[in-house]
Write a protein that holds these residues in place. Structure first.
Motif, PDB file in Angstrom:
ATOM      1  N   ASN A 116      -1.498   7.669 -67.917  1.00  0.00           N
ATOM      2  CA  ASN A 116      -1.997   7.773 -66.534  1.00  0.00           C
ATOM      3  C   ASN A 116      -1.031   8.583 -65.668  1.00  0.00           C
ATOM      4  O   ASN A 116      -0.813   8.273 -64.489  1.00  0.00           O
ATOM      5  N   ILE A 350      -5.038   6.400 -69.985  1.00  0.00           N
ATOM      6  CA  ILE A 350      -5.182   7.610 -70.792  1.00  0.00           C
ATOM      7  C   ILE A 350      -3.808   8.048 -71.293  1.00  0.00           C
ATOM      8  O   ILE A 350      -2.879   8.240 -70.497  1.00  0.00           O
ATOM      9  N   LEU A 351      -3.688   8.189 -72.593  1.00  0.00           N
ATOM     10  CA  LEU A 351      -2.461   8.668 -73.220  1.00  0.00           C
ATOM     11  C   LEU A 351      -2.588  10.165 -73.435  1.00  0.00           C
ATOM     12  O   LEU A 351      -3.524  10.628 -74.099  1.00  0.00           O
ATOM     13  N   SER A 352      -1.652  10.926 -72.865  1.00  0.00           N
ATOM     14  CA  SER A 352      -1.701  12.374 -72.999  1.00  0.00           C
ATOM     15  C   SER A 352      -0.329  12.915 -73.377  1.00  0.00           C
ATOM     16  O   SER A 352       0.702  12.262 -73.194  1.00  0.00           O
ATOM     17  N   HIS A 409      -4.293  17.819 -68.369  1.00  0.00           N
ATOM     18  CA  HIS A 409      -3.843  16.786 -69.306  1.00  0.00           C
ATOM     19  C   HIS A 409      -4.528  16.970 -70.650  1.00  0.00           C
ATOM     20  O   HIS A 409      -5.755  17.022 -70.735  1.00  0.00           O
ATOM     21  N   ARG A 411      -5.292  15.051 -73.859  1.00  0.00           N
ATOM     22  CA  ARG A 411      -5.276  13.704 -74.427  1.00  0.00           C
ATOM     23  C   ARG A 411      -4.774  13.743 -75.857  1.00  0.00           C
ATOM     24  O   ARG A 411      -5.114  14.636 -76.636  1.00  0.00           O
ATOM     25  N   ASP A 413      -5.562  11.778 -78.297  1.00  0.00           N
ATOM     26  CA  ASP A 413      -6.605  11.550 -79.302  1.00  0.00           C
ATOM     27  C   ASP A 413      -7.502  12.765 -79.516  1.00  0.00           C
ATOM     28  O   ASP A 413      -8.352  12.761 -80.404  1.00  0.00           O
ATOM     29  N   GLU A 414      -7.325  13.816 -78.715  1.00  0.00           N
ATOM     30  CA  GLU A 414      -8.046  15.049 -78.984  1.00  0.00           C
ATOM     31  C   GLU A 414      -7.387  15.868 -80.090  1.00  0.00           C
ATOM     32  O   GLU A 414      -7.995  16.785 -80.638  1.00  0.00           O
TER      33      GLU A 414
END
Length: 465
Positions: A116, A350-352, A409, A411, A413-414
């Motif tokens: 975040n 959100i993890l980025s 950002h 992410r 998981d992308e």
């Protein structure tokens, strides 16, 4: 954002998540994120136990295997670093960071991410002078020596972390050396009297972590390792840190390999600059005074010149340090803190990726040694220049287009998705302890997450053998 902080995990994930649930019910809030400060013990099966440096009686499967195989689900986004009791083979697979299990992310041997928008950095492992300047020479199957040296922090990672701009949070397993003097030392020694000798000899804690503490100046610093709760506040002065890591480690090597001498005096602050009068200032005013001067008149310089007050000093920055215990009954192993986010806080968080850390990783990948001998590092100025160039590259080739708020950002998981790389525990062999004789060293499993990370940055994948 409410963040739960755990000391040493020791494989007790069920208890840790249960304690968070209890606190949420008791206090009427929702925890957004869990941070675990090492000794996480990501043991997937009994073969991983052959890679964990603990006495045989402690070689047992903990709770993690259930989360790895999907039998249990982490209810909260969880970030972890490594300590000195880990399945080191699995952590090597994810050297640059990656998902250990769904919703459980390893920061890597060193790393920085954003949750975040809050920047969280960390260093895995503990400090040993003899291994600090070596490369990553360990290979599975590990022997008695390499099973331990693999979790000793390297200068390579400390140098990379030192190039970060200040993060909000820093995680380490070791305490920074000298941190005991910034808290209630008397109370610490009352509870842990056997710390006294190490503190007096200057060997309690990690010199490289001290260097990072004074270099990065994070708002929060969380640690574990010594199995007790301790809090401190470090007020950062202008000027250099009390002692640079170069001097600290050299001192350790010159005396006793187990002894580190640190000077914690804060008396080296620069003297304030003297005020030098300007000889030609306000010539017109001086002429006017000369014309009107009466030979019988006595004038005082103090009346003629009014000195401007000096500018106020810049506000001091502080770091709040908190170390927590291991996960056992009646121990203070977990606390919840509030950390401000730079913008609206998403839920779930959100993890980025952190762009600056991506740039550092790209710029320094060529200096990572897989031999005992470490490559020569660049000086700080050219290193920072290389990171700036790499950041331009990251902005141009990695980060997505700005969102509606103008942020870019990426992410995690992308790019990285959790993958089961080795089977979980054999059926009927999920529980129990003391099974060291059944722990056969595992084969090495390349992890697709590491390959994806290196491909994203277009750097050599040095992790997969």
């Amino acid at each position: 954002m409410k963040i739960a902080v755990e000391g040493c995990g020791h494989g007790e994930l069920d208890t840790i998540y249960g304690e968070i649930a209890r606190l949420e019910i008791e206090n009427g809030y929702k925890v957004d994120l869990l941070l675990i400060c090492g000794d996480f013990q990501a043991v997937r099966n009994r073969s991983d136990l052959a890679c964990m440096a603990v006495p045989d009686k402690y070689k047992k499967l903990g709770d993690f295997a259930k989360y790895y195989t999907g039998k249990a689900q982490a209810p909260i986004l969880t970030l972890v670093i490594g300590g000195n009791h880990e399945a080191s083979n699995y952590f090597w697979e994810l050297y640059h960071g990656g998902w250990l299990a769904p919703n459980i992310y390893f920061l890597g041997h060193a790393g920085c991410v954003q949750v975040n928008g809050v920047r969280i950095a960390g260093a895995s492992g503990i400090f040993k002078p003899g291994d600090f300047r070596t490369g990553h020479h360990e290979r599975p199957p590990y022997n008695h020596s390499t099973m331990r040296s693999i979790y000793h922090i390297r200068e390579y990672n400390v140098r990379r972390l030192s190039l970060l701009s200040p993060p909000a949070i820093f995680l380490s397993h070791d305490w920074p050396q000298g941190i005991a003097y910034h808290g209630d030392l008397r109370e610490l020694l009352r509870r842990k009297p056997y710390f006294r000798d190490d503190i007096n000899r200057g060997v309690l804690g990690s010199p490289p972590m001290t260097d990072l503490l004074y270099t990065l100046r994070p708002a929060w610093w969380f640690s574990a390792h010594l199995h007790c709760r301790f809090e401190a506040t470090v007020v950062h002065q202008d000027g250099p840190a009390p002692e640079a890591v170069e001097n600290e480690v050299r001192s350790a090597e010159k005396t006793n390999p187990d002894e580190i001498n640190i000077n914690f005096d804060d008396d080296d602050e620069s003297a304030p600059p003297s005020i030098v009068p300007q000889p030609n200032a306000d010539n017109a005013r001086e002429k006017a005074l000369a014309v009107s001067k009466n030979p019988d008149e006595i004038t005082l310089d103090e009346e003629d010149e009014v000195e401007a007050p000096p500018p106020p000093p810049p506000p001091l920055t502080t770091t709040r340090f908190l170390a927590l215990d291991k996960c056992l009954p009646r121990r203070r192993f977990l606390e919840v803190v509030d950390v401000d986010t730079p913008g609206p806080s998403a839920s779930p968080p959100i993890l980025s990726f952190d762009p600056e850390w991506l740039a550092i990783t790209r710029a320094f990948n060529g200096y990572m040694s897989l031999e005992r001998t470490q490559h020569v590092y660049p000086d700080e100025a050219p290193a920072r220049d290389a990171v700036r160039d790499a950041l331009d590259w990251v902005n141009a080739h990695v980060l997505p287009a700005p969102d509606k708020d103008g942020a870019r950002h990426l992410r995690v998981d992308e790019v990285q998705q959790f993958v089961v790389t080795t089977p979980g525990p054999a059926v009927g062999n999920d529980e129990g302890g003391g099974g060291a004789h059944r722990a056969v060293p595992p084969a090495y499993y390349p992890n697709p997450q590491t390959a994806a990370f290196c491909a994203m940055l277009q750097v050599e994948n040095k992790i997969d053998f």
